[in-house]
Write a protein that holds these residues in place. Structure first.
Motif, PDB file in Angstrom:
ATOM      1  N   ARG A  13      -8.873 -27.864  66.638  1.00 19.01           N
ATOM      2  CA  ARG A  13      -9.907 -27.852  65.618  1.00 19.01           C
ATOM      3  C   ARG A  13     -10.176 -26.420  65.208  1.00 19.01           C
ATOM      4  O   ARG A  13     -10.037 -25.502  66.006  1.00 19.01           O
ATOM      5  CB  ARG A  13     -11.186 -28.494  66.141  1.00 19.01           C
ATOM      6  CG  ARG A  13     -10.992 -29.964  66.495  1.00 19.01           C
ATOM      7  CD  ARG A  13     -12.259 -30.595  66.936  1.00 19.01           C
ATOM      8  NE  ARG A  13     -12.583 -30.132  68.303  1.00 19.01           N
ATOM      9  CZ  ARG A  13     -13.665 -30.465  68.945  1.00 19.01           C
ATOM     10  NH1 ARG A  13     -14.537 -31.247  68.397  1.00 19.01           N
ATOM     11  NH2 ARG A  13     -13.897 -30.014  70.148  1.00 19.01           N
ATOM     12  N   GLY A  14     -10.635 -26.271  64.021  1.00 17.87           N
ATOM     13  CA  GLY A  14     -10.943 -24.949  63.522  1.00 17.87           C
ATOM     14  C   GLY A  14     -12.280 -24.454  64.032  1.00 17.87           C
ATOM     15  O   GLY A  14     -13.086 -25.208  64.594  1.00 17.87           O
ATOM     16  N   PHE A  16     -14.909 -23.482  62.379  1.00 18.95           N
ATOM     17  CA  PHE A  16     -16.068 -24.075  61.708  1.00 18.95           C
ATOM     18  C   PHE A  16     -16.381 -25.468  62.247  1.00 18.95           C
ATOM     19  O   PHE A  16     -17.547 -25.839  62.376  1.00 18.95           O
ATOM     20  CB  PHE A  16     -15.838 -24.120  60.193  1.00 18.95           C
ATOM     21  CG  PHE A  16     -15.809 -22.748  59.573  1.00 18.95           C
ATOM     22  CD1 PHE A  16     -16.919 -21.916  59.638  1.00 18.95           C
ATOM     23  CD2 PHE A  16     -14.665 -22.276  58.943  1.00 18.95           C
ATOM     24  CE1 PHE A  16     -16.902 -20.654  59.077  1.00 18.95           C
ATOM     25  CE2 PHE A  16     -14.635 -21.014  58.384  1.00 18.95           C
ATOM     26  CZ  PHE A  16     -15.753 -20.188  58.448  1.00 18.95           C
ATOM     27  N   GLN A  17     -15.346 -26.219  62.602  1.00 21.50           N
ATOM     28  CA  GLN A  17     -15.572 -27.553  63.174  1.00 21.50           C
ATOM     29  C   GLN A  17     -16.231 -27.422  64.552  1.00 21.50           C
ATOM     30  O   GLN A  17     -17.130 -28.184  64.889  1.00 21.50           O
ATOM     31  CB  GLN A  17     -14.251 -28.318  63.288  1.00 21.50           C
ATOM     32  CG  GLN A  17     -14.406 -29.713  63.859  1.00 21.50           C
ATOM     33  CD  GLN A  17     -15.293 -30.610  63.014  1.00 21.50           C
ATOM     34  OE1 GLN A  17     -15.245 -30.573  61.798  1.00 21.50           O
ATOM     35  NE2 GLN A  17     -16.115 -31.408  63.662  1.00 21.50           N
ATOM     36  N   LEU A  18     -15.786 -26.450  65.341  1.00 20.34           N
ATOM     37  CA  LEU A  18     -16.397 -26.231  66.658  1.00 20.34           C
ATOM     38  C   LEU A  18     -17.862 -25.832  66.521  1.00 20.34           C
ATOM     39  O   LEU A  18     -18.716 -26.306  67.261  1.00 20.34           O
ATOM     40  CB  LEU A  18     -15.625 -25.161  67.424  1.00 20.34           C
ATOM     41  CG  LEU A  18     -14.222 -25.557  67.891  1.00 20.34           C
ATOM     42  CD1 LEU A  18     -13.509 -24.348  68.475  1.00 20.34           C
ATOM     43  CD2 LEU A  18     -14.296 -26.672  68.906  1.00 20.34           C
ATOM     44  N   ALA A  20     -19.789 -26.563  64.043  1.00 22.04           N
ATOM     45  CA  ALA A  20     -20.514 -27.741  63.548  1.00 22.04           C
ATOM     46  C   ALA A  20     -20.811 -28.717  64.677  1.00 22.04           C
ATOM     47  O   ALA A  20     -21.787 -29.473  64.617  1.00 22.04           O
ATOM     48  CB  ALA A  20     -19.714 -28.424  62.442  1.00 22.04           C
ATOM     49  N   ASP A  21     -19.987 -28.712  65.740  1.00 23.81           N
ATOM     50  CA  ASP A  21     -20.196 -29.638  66.863  1.00 23.81           C
ATOM     51  C   ASP A  21     -21.291 -29.165  67.823  1.00 23.81           C
ATOM     52  O   ASP A  21     -21.772 -29.941  68.629  1.00 23.81           O
ATOM     53  CB  ASP A  21     -18.894 -29.799  67.656  1.00 23.81           C
ATOM     54  CG  ASP A  21     -17.851 -30.605  66.889  1.00 23.81           C
ATOM     55  OD1 ASP A  21     -18.228 -31.253  65.896  1.00 23.81           O
ATOM     56  OD2 ASP A  21     -16.673 -30.579  67.299  1.00 23.81           O
TER      57      ASP A  21
END
Length: 140
Positions: A13-14, A16-18, A20-21
């Motif tokens: 995952r990128g 930004f996804q991390l 966001a989590d």
């Protein structure tokens, strides 16, 4: 030629996804901590309830033992005094003890009322100030 590393079941995952989590992970962590807290409190309350039950039982037995010992004191004094005088002396002594216990109890109640956790409230206020960056912890 070297072979590429086998793909894992989780895809990469990128950043930004991390990021966001993170709120979801924090929420899950807080929920898990709350559940652990509830389980711990329930366990401790059960133990406290059992202990309180045994203390009440001990209190009942102590009450009856006190009555028996009071009667024994009256009967012992009745050997040298008239029974009414023996009962009057033991009763007076019990009233004096009750008065002392009441005075100590009132003093303790005045010391503990109101039951506000003032030190904890001040500590929480200080923590909030530190988090807001208004003041460094420990500085006065």
């Amino acid at each position: 030629m070297s072979e590429p590393a086998p793909a894992t079941t989780r895809e990469r995952r990128g950043l930004f996804q991390l990021i966001a989590d993170i709120p979801g992970l924090i929420r899950e962590l807080i929920e898990a901590e709350i559940e652990a807290l509830k389980a711990e409190i329930v366990g401790k309350l059960k133990a406290a309830g059992i202990g309180a039950g045994f203390l009440v039982t001990a209190g009942v037995f102590a009450f009856f033992a006190t009555l028996v010992l009071t009667a024994a004191g009256i009967l012992a004094l009745a050997l040298v005094l008239p029974p009414w005088a023996a009962a009057l002396i033991v009763g007076g002594a019990l009233l004096v003890l009750a008065g002392l216990a009441a005075a100590i109890g009132v003093a303790q109640l005045k010391h503990g009322v109101p039951p506000t956790p003032t030190q904890t409230i001040e500590s929480v206020k200080e923590d909030v100030r530190v988090v807001r960056g208004l003041r460094k912890r420990g500085a006065s």
